[in-house]
Design a protein around this motif. Structure first.
Motif, mmCIF file in Angstrom:
data_model
loop_
_atom_site.group_PDB
_atom_site.id
_atom_site.type_symbol
_atom_site.label_atom_id
_atom_site.label_comp_id
_atom_site.label_asym_id
_atom_site.label_seq_id
_atom_site.Cartn_x
_atom_site.Cartn_y
_atom_site.Cartn_z
ATOM 1 N N TYR A 291 -5.268 30.169 17.125
ATOM 2 C CA TYR A 291 -6.220 29.086 16.869
ATOM 3 C C TYR A 291 -6.220 28.764 15.376
ATOM 4 N N GLY A 292 -6.122 27.464 15.072
ATOM 5 C CA GLY A 292 -6.103 27.059 13.664
ATOM 6 C C GLY A 292 -6.990 25.874 13.355
ATOM 7 N N GLY A 293 -8.068 25.704 14.116
ATOM 8 C CA GLY A 293 -8.964 24.566 13.874
ATOM 9 C C GLY A 293 -8.463 23.311 14.550
ATOM 10 N N SER A 294 -8.484 22.180 13.845
ATOM 11 C CA SER A 294 -8.018 20.905 14.403
ATOM 12 C C SER A 294 -7.353 20.095 13.307
ATOM 13 N N SER B 81 0.846 -1.194 0.000
ATOM 14 C CA SER B 81 0.000 0.000 0.000
ATOM 15 C C SER B 81 0.882 1.244 0.000
ATOM 16 N N ASP B 82 0.293 2.387 -0.294
ATOM 17 C CA ASP B 82 1.028 3.648 -0.356
ATOM 18 C C ASP B 82 0.835 4.461 0.916
ATOM 19 N N GLN B 83 1.582 5.548 1.010
ATOM 20 C CA GLN B 83 1.434 6.505 2.105
ATOM 21 C C GLN B 83 1.511 7.915 1.528
ATOM 22 N N LEU B 84 0.611 8.776 1.982
ATOM 23 C CA LEU B 84 0.592 10.167 1.542
ATOM 24 C C LEU B 84 0.827 11.068 2.743
ATOM 25 N N THR B 85 1.828 11.953 2.645
ATOM 26 C CA THR B 85 2.123 12.904 3.706
ATOM 27 C C THR B 85 2.049 14.317 3.134
ATOM 28 N N ILE B 86 1.238 15.160 3.759
ATOM 29 C CA ILE B 86 1.070 16.535 3.291
ATOM 30 C C ILE B 86 1.420 17.489 4.428
ATOM 31 N N GLN B 87 1.564 18.771 4.096
ATOM 32 C CA GLN B 87 1.772 19.786 5.119
ATOM 33 C C GLN B 87 1.137 21.105 4.665
ATOM 34 N N PHE B 88 0.744 21.906 5.644
ATOM 35 C CA PHE B 88 0.087 23.179 5.350
ATOM 36 C C PHE B 88 0.141 24.076 6.584
ATOM 37 N N VAL B 89 -0.107 25.356 6.365
ATOM 38 C CA VAL B 89 -0.200 26.327 7.453
ATOM 39 C C VAL B 89 -1.672 26.706 7.594
ATOM 40 N N PRO B 90 -2.321 26.357 8.708
ATOM 41 C CA PRO B 90 -3.741 26.673 8.876
ATOM 42 C C PRO B 90 -4.016 28.176 8.807
ATOM 43 N N GLN B 91 -5.288 28.502 8.619
ATOM 44 C CA GLN B 91 -5.707 29.902 8.639
ATOM 45 C C GLN B 91 -5.896 30.301 10.102
ATOM 46 N N GLU C 86 4.995 29.963 21.301
ATOM 47 C CA GLU C 86 5.179 28.843 20.369
ATOM 48 C C GLU C 86 5.088 29.315 18.926
ATOM 49 N N GLY C 87 4.222 30.287 18.682
ATOM 50 C CA GLY C 87 4.043 30.803 17.336
ATOM 51 C C GLY C 87 3.196 29.897 16.459
ATOM 52 N N ARG C 88 2.929 30.363 15.259
ATOM 53 C CA ARG C 88 2.167 29.548 14.315
ATOM 54 C C ARG C 88 2.957 28.291 13.935
ATOM 55 N N GLN C 89 2.219 27.228 13.699
ATOM 56 C CA GLN C 89 2.841 25.936 13.422
ATOM 57 C C GLN C 89 2.452 25.425 12.036
ATOM 58 N N VAL C 90 3.387 24.726 11.403
ATOM 59 C CA VAL C 90 3.100 24.002 10.162
ATOM 60 C C VAL C 90 2.575 22.627 10.540
ATOM 61 N N ILE C 91 1.455 22.232 9.956
ATOM 62 C CA ILE C 91 0.829 20.951 10.286
ATOM 63 C C ILE C 91 1.236 19.905 9.253
ATOM 64 N N VAL C 92 1.704 18.763 9.748
ATOM 65 C CA VAL C 92 2.097 17.641 8.890
ATOM 66 C C VAL C 92 1.133 16.483 9.154
ATOM 67 N N GLN C 93 0.549 15.926 8.092
ATOM 68 C CA GLN C 93 -0.401 14.818 8.240
ATOM 69 C C GLN C 93 -0.053 13.714 7.240
ATOM 70 N N ARG C 94 -0.006 12.480 7.755
ATOM 71 C CA ARG C 94 0.266 11.343 6.864
ATOM 72 C C ARG C 94 -0.890 10.347 6.931
ATOM 73 N N TYR C 95 -1.221 9.782 5.770
ATOM 74 C CA TYR C 95 -2.318 8.833 5.622
ATOM 75 C C TYR C 95 -1.737 7.497 5.185
ATOM 76 N N GLU D 247 -4.021 24.786 18.917
ATOM 77 C CA GLU D 247 -4.004 25.955 19.805
ATOM 78 C C GLU D 247 -2.580 26.146 20.306
ATOM 79 N N PHE D 248 -1.973 27.275 19.927
ATOM 80 C CA PHE D 248 -0.582 27.522 20.265
ATOM 81 C C PHE D 248 -0.424 28.925 20.862
ATOM 82 N N SER D 249 0.440 29.010 21.857
ATOM 83 C CA SER D 249 0.686 30.297 22.503
ATOM 84 C C SER D 249 1.483 31.215 21.575
ATOM 85 N N ARG D 250 1.518 32.494 21.908
ATOM 86 C CA ARG D 250 2.298 33.437 21.112
ATOM 87 C C ARG D 250 3.777 33.037 21.124
#
Length: 341
Positions: free
Chosen positions: A169-172, A142-152, A185-194, A180-183
Motif C-alpha cells: 500500500y502506498g496511498g493514492s 503552456s508548460d508541462q511538469l512530469t515528476i516521479q517518486f517511490v511512495p512510502q 507486482e512489487g513496489r512501483q515507481v509513480i509518474v505524474q504529469r501536470y 495497491e500492488f501485489s507482492r
C-alpha cells in the motif's frame, strides 16, 4: 342645489410628483445595478482566489514527493527512478558509454514519448492527450511538469502465512487511484504529469477555449527491467479549472550562480546542474462574468513568473472576467543533501 367643491392636484403638481418619483426610481435602479456589479465582482474574485490557491496547494503537496525514497539526492536529467522526468529512452544521452535517462532505458514505446515528459514553451508539441502546449495567452505555449517518486509503502500480510496475498500500500496518486500492488507486482515507481487541456465541462458562454490544469498518473516496477509505464498518457483528472496559462521554472545553482530557468533552457545547457526547487505559476480566471465595465481591459498584461502575457481576446464575447496570477516556490526536500555539483 348646493355645489360640491372638488379638490385634487393640479397638472403642475402631478408633473412635479412624477419627476420626483422618476428621480427616486433612477437612484434606486443605479444603486441596485452598482450593488449587483459589486457582488458579481466580489464573488468572481472570491471563487478565483479559492480555486487557484487550493488547487495549486494540492499540486504542491504532490510535487514535494518528487525524488522520495531514491538513493541519489541530486535531481537532474539523469536521476533514475526519481526527481523530475526530462529524459526517457526517446531522448537519452550517452555517459561513459552508457545510455542514461530519468526513466529506465528498458521502457520504450509510446509510454515514454517526449511529449509526456517535462516540457516548456519552445519545444516540440504532441497531439492530445499528450502535451500540446495549449494556452489562452498570445504567442505563448503552456508548460508541462512530469515528476516521479517511490511512495512510502507498507506491506500488508493480511494476517496470514501465505505470502501470495500480501499487498503493498502506498496511498493514492494524483488521479485518486489507490496505489495497491501485489507482492508479485512489487513496489512501483509513480509518474505524474501536470499539464493544461481543454475542459469539456463548461458553460457555453465562457470566453476563449475553457482550459483546466490536469494531472495524469502512471506507474512502473521499481525492481527488474520494466518495459512499460502503466496508465500514463491519458486525459488525467482535472485539478484546477479555468486556467489560461501554466508556467514552470527550476532553481539551479552552479557555483555562486543561482537562477531560475525553464525546461528548454535547462536541457540546452552543456552541463545540467542539480535542481533545488520548482516554481509554478498559473493565470487563473473567475468562474463568472464580472460585467462589461472598463475596469478589466482586454489588453491587460499579466506577469507569470518570467513571462509577460496577454490573454487572447475572445471573439463575440464582450463579458469581462477577473484574472489573477498565483505562484508557488517548492523546495525539493528530497533533493537536499551532499552537493556534489
Amino acid at each position: 342645489m348646493s355645489h360640491i367643491k372638488q379638490v385634487g392636484f393640479t397638472l403642475i403638481e402631478l408633473m412635479i410628483a412624477l419627476a420626483l418619483g422618476l428621480v427616486i426610481v433612477a437612484a434606486a435602479t443605479m444603486l441596485f445595478l452598482t450593488s449587483s456589479r459589486s457582488q458579481a465582482l466580489q464573488q468572481g474574485q472570491l471563487s478565483l482566489q479559492d480555486d487557484a490557491n487550493f488547487g495549486l496547494n494540492y499540486i504542491v503537496k504532490d510535487i514535494r514527493l518528487g525524488n522520495l525514497n531514491t538513493i541519489n539526492s541530486s535531481i537532474n536529467d539523469l536521476t533514475t527512478y526519481g526527481g523530475i522526468v526530462f529524459r526517457s529512452s526517446e531522448n537519452s544521452v550517452e555517459v561513459s558509454g552508457v545510455e542514461r535517462a530519468n526513466i529506465p532505458i528498458s521502457i520504450v514505446g509510446k509510454t515514454v514519448n517526449e511529449t509526456l515528459l517535462t516540457r516548456s514553451d519552445g519545444l516540440e508539441v504532441g497531439t492530445s492527450p499528450q502535451w500540446t502546449g495549449v494556452s489562452n495567452v498570445q504567442d505563448r505555449s503552456s508548460d508541462q511538469l512530469t515528476i516521479q517518486f517511490v511512495p512510502q509503502y507498507v506491506l500488508d500480510h493480511k494476517n496470514t502465512a501465505n505470502e501470495n496475498d500480501d499487498v503493498w500500500y502506498g496511498g493514492s496518486d494524483c488521479e485518486g487511484t489507490e496505489l495497491e500492488f501485489s507482492r508479485t507486482e512489487g513496489r512501483q515507481v509513480i509518474v505524474q504529469r501536470y499539464f493544461l487541456r481543454p475542459d469539456n465541462n463548461n458553460s457555453k458562454n465562457e470566453p476563449n477555449t475553457p482550459l483546466a490544469l490536469a494531472c495524469d498518473a502512471g506507474h512502473y516496477p521499481l525492481e527488474g527491467s520494466p518495459n512499460e509505464i502503466t496508465g500514463l498518457g491519458d486525459d488525467g483528472e482535472i485539478i484546477l479549472q479555468r486556467v489560461d496559462h501554466f508556467r514552470v521554472l527550476y532553481s539551479i545553482q552552479s557555483g555562486e550562480n543561482h537562477r531560475y530557468v525553464d525546461t528548454a533552457t535547462y536541457m540546452a545547457m552543456a552541463s545540467r546542474p542539480r535542481i533545488l526547487a520548482v516554481q509554478l505559476g498559473v493565470l487563473a480566471r473567475s468562474n463568472q462574468s464580472v460585467g462589461t465595465g472598463t475596469e478589466f481591459s482586454d489588453s491587460q498584461v499579466f506577469r507569470v513568473l518570467d513571462q509577460d502575457v496577454t490573454v487572447t481576446k475572445p471573439i463575440g464575447n464582450s463579458s469581462k472576467y477577473a484574472r489573477q496570477v498565483v505562484t508557488q516556490t517548492i523546495a525539493l526536500r528530497n533533493a537536499f543533501g551532499e552537493r556534489g555539483q
